[in-house]
Design a protein around this motif. Sequence first.
Motif, mmCIF file in Angstrom:
data_model
loop_
_atom_site.group_PDB
_atom_site.id
_atom_site.type_symbol
_atom_site.label_atom_id
_atom_site.label_comp_id
_atom_site.label_asym_id
_atom_site.label_seq_id
_atom_site.Cartn_x
_atom_site.Cartn_y
_atom_site.Cartn_z
ATOM 1 N N TRP A 89 2.204 4.784 23.535
ATOM 2 C CA TRP A 89 1.802 4.776 22.319
ATOM 3 C C TRP A 89 2.767 3.040 22.385
ATOM 4 C CZ3 TRP A 89 -0.894 6.719 18.690
ATOM 5 C CH2 TRP A 89 -1.473 8.247 19.265
ATOM 6 N N ALA A 90 2.089 2.100 21.714
ATOM 7 C CA ALA A 90 3.240 0.744 21.877
ATOM 8 C C ALA A 90 3.105 0.563 20.041
ATOM 9 C CB ALA A 90 2.284 0.023 21.736
ATOM 10 N N GLU A 91 4.209 0.019 19.834
ATOM 11 C CA GLU A 91 4.461 0.015 18.081
ATOM 12 C C GLU A 91 4.363 -1.827 17.877
ATOM 13 O OE1 GLU A 91 7.887 1.350 15.334
ATOM 14 O OE2 GLU A 91 8.689 -0.180 16.935
ATOM 15 N N CYS A 92 3.914 -1.871 17.339
ATOM 16 C CA CYS A 92 3.627 -3.158 16.726
ATOM 17 C C CYS A 92 5.007 -4.192 15.684
ATOM 18 C CB CYS A 92 2.688 -3.565 15.460
ATOM 19 S SG CYS A 92 1.988 -4.853 14.797
ATOM 20 N N LEU A 133 1.970 2.953 15.359
ATOM 21 C CA LEU A 133 1.907 2.840 16.253
ATOM 22 C C LEU A 133 0.122 2.515 16.922
ATOM 23 C CD1 LEU A 133 4.089 5.698 16.520
ATOM 24 C CD2 LEU A 133 4.274 4.080 17.296
ATOM 25 N N LEU A 134 0.052 2.192 18.304
ATOM 26 C CA LEU A 134 -1.297 1.671 18.849
ATOM 27 C C LEU A 134 -1.268 3.008 20.043
ATOM 28 C CD1 LEU A 134 -0.751 -1.728 18.074
ATOM 29 C CD2 LEU A 134 -2.256 0.518 17.011
ATOM 30 N N ALA A 135 -2.684 3.229 20.568
ATOM 31 C CA ALA A 135 -2.703 3.735 21.174
ATOM 32 C C ALA A 135 -2.901 3.252 22.624
ATOM 33 C CB ALA A 135 -4.098 5.219 21.255
ATOM 34 N N ASP A 149 -2.961 4.338 25.833
ATOM 35 C CA ASP A 149 -3.694 4.882 27.220
ATOM 36 C C ASP A 149 -4.411 3.999 27.926
ATOM 37 O OD1 ASP A 149 -3.471 6.758 29.382
ATOM 38 O OD2 ASP A 149 -3.539 8.111 28.002
ATOM 39 N N PRO A 150 -4.133 3.704 29.339
ATOM 40 C CA PRO A 150 -4.851 3.091 29.663
ATOM 41 C C PRO A 150 -5.771 3.423 30.521
ATOM 42 C CG PRO A 150 -3.263 3.664 31.258
ATOM 43 C CD PRO A 150 -3.187 3.405 30.159
ATOM 44 N N ASN A 151 -5.756 4.795 30.469
ATOM 45 C CA ASN A 151 -7.230 5.588 30.818
ATOM 46 C C ASN A 151 -8.310 6.084 29.838
ATOM 47 O OD1 ASN A 151 -6.836 6.408 34.028
ATOM 48 N ND2 ASN A 151 -4.909 7.794 32.878
ATOM 49 N N ARG A 152 -7.316 6.234 29.008
ATOM 50 C CA ARG A 152 -8.302 6.204 27.518
ATOM 51 C C ARG A 152 -8.819 5.292 26.367
ATOM 52 N NH1 ARG A 152 -7.755 11.513 24.612
ATOM 53 N NH2 ARG A 152 -7.794 13.148 25.818
ATOM 54 N N ASN A 153 -7.646 4.445 26.413
ATOM 55 C CA ASN A 153 -8.290 3.296 25.478
ATOM 56 C C ASN A 153 -8.245 1.707 26.076
ATOM 57 O OD1 ASN A 153 -5.657 5.106 24.855
ATOM 58 N ND2 ASN A 153 -7.342 5.289 22.880
ATOM 59 N N GLY A 154 -7.663 1.541 26.969
ATOM 60 C CA GLY A 154 -7.407 -0.046 27.554
ATOM 61 C C GLY A 154 -6.123 -0.709 26.326
ATOM 62 N N THR A 155 -6.620 -1.869 26.555
ATOM 63 C CA THR A 155 -6.013 -2.651 25.259
ATOM 64 C C THR A 155 -6.449 -2.937 24.331
ATOM 65 O OG1 THR A 155 -6.832 -4.532 27.032
ATOM 66 C CG2 THR A 155 -4.482 -3.934 27.605
ATOM 67 N N THR A 156 -7.758 -1.680 23.996
ATOM 68 C CA THR A 156 -8.397 -2.425 22.976
ATOM 69 C C THR A 156 -7.571 -2.362 21.418
ATOM 70 O OG1 THR A 156 -10.664 -2.021 24.661
ATOM 71 C CG2 THR A 156 -10.999 -2.172 21.838
ATOM 72 N N SER A 157 -7.350 -1.331 21.677
ATOM 73 C CA SER A 157 -6.646 -1.431 20.086
ATOM 74 C C SER A 157 -5.916 -1.894 19.600
ATOM 75 C CB SER A 157 -6.316 0.495 20.300
ATOM 76 O OG SER A 157 -4.816 0.598 21.276
ATOM 77 N N ILE A 158 -4.582 -2.494 20.776
ATOM 78 C CA ILE A 158 -3.875 -3.400 20.766
ATOM 79 C C ILE A 158 -4.157 -4.944 20.227
ATOM 80 C CG2 ILE A 158 -1.919 -5.077 22.017
ATOM 81 C CD1 ILE A 158 -1.446 -2.721 23.695
ATOM 82 N N ASN A 159 -5.550 -5.079 21.469
ATOM 83 C CA ASN A 159 -6.224 -6.314 20.653
ATOM 84 C C ASN A 159 -6.904 -6.063 19.030
ATOM 85 O OD1 ASN A 159 -5.573 -7.977 23.677
ATOM 86 N ND2 ASN A 159 -7.707 -6.906 24.391
#
Length: 155
Positions: A12-15, A21-23, A25-35
């Motif tokens: 998870w990452a925090e804005c 909190l944003l997922a 995980d490189p195997n499931r989400n990649g960086t799409t949720s962050i972008n």
Amino acid sequence: MDKGGDGIERKWAECNYCLDLLAVDPNRNGTTSINKHFNGCKLNPDNIPKQVDDKQQKLSFTKAPNGEGHVYTWKHDDTRIQLALLGLFTIGELPFKFIENEAFIEFVNALNGRVKLPSRHKISRDVVSFYLMERQKLYKHLSNPKTAIHLTTDT
């Protein structure tokens, strides 16, 4: 890292702005949720809606050499900044390469972080249109019948 109910560890990452909190995980989400979140976060200062920010004026304070202070309103205006930059390069007779100087870029960013400096090639092209615009103003001023020109010579 966090283990869900299924026992799988997730990242998870925090804005930095809204602390969501944003997922990630490189195997499931990649960086799409962050972008997606970064471009839509309401607390991110880069995402201030243009129409709202352009109407909002800010107060500024200047101090005259005689010690008097003046308060006035200020708002970000790209056109005004562009013309002031062209005036700096033409009146100050600076080389166009100066716009790529690291110290100048740092200075401009310290004054106003929203200013996007053009390249030296764009500045050189804009100087021509700046000259034509100023020449047109001069022609208009001189064509006014109330304008008087006085020439003197000293021999």
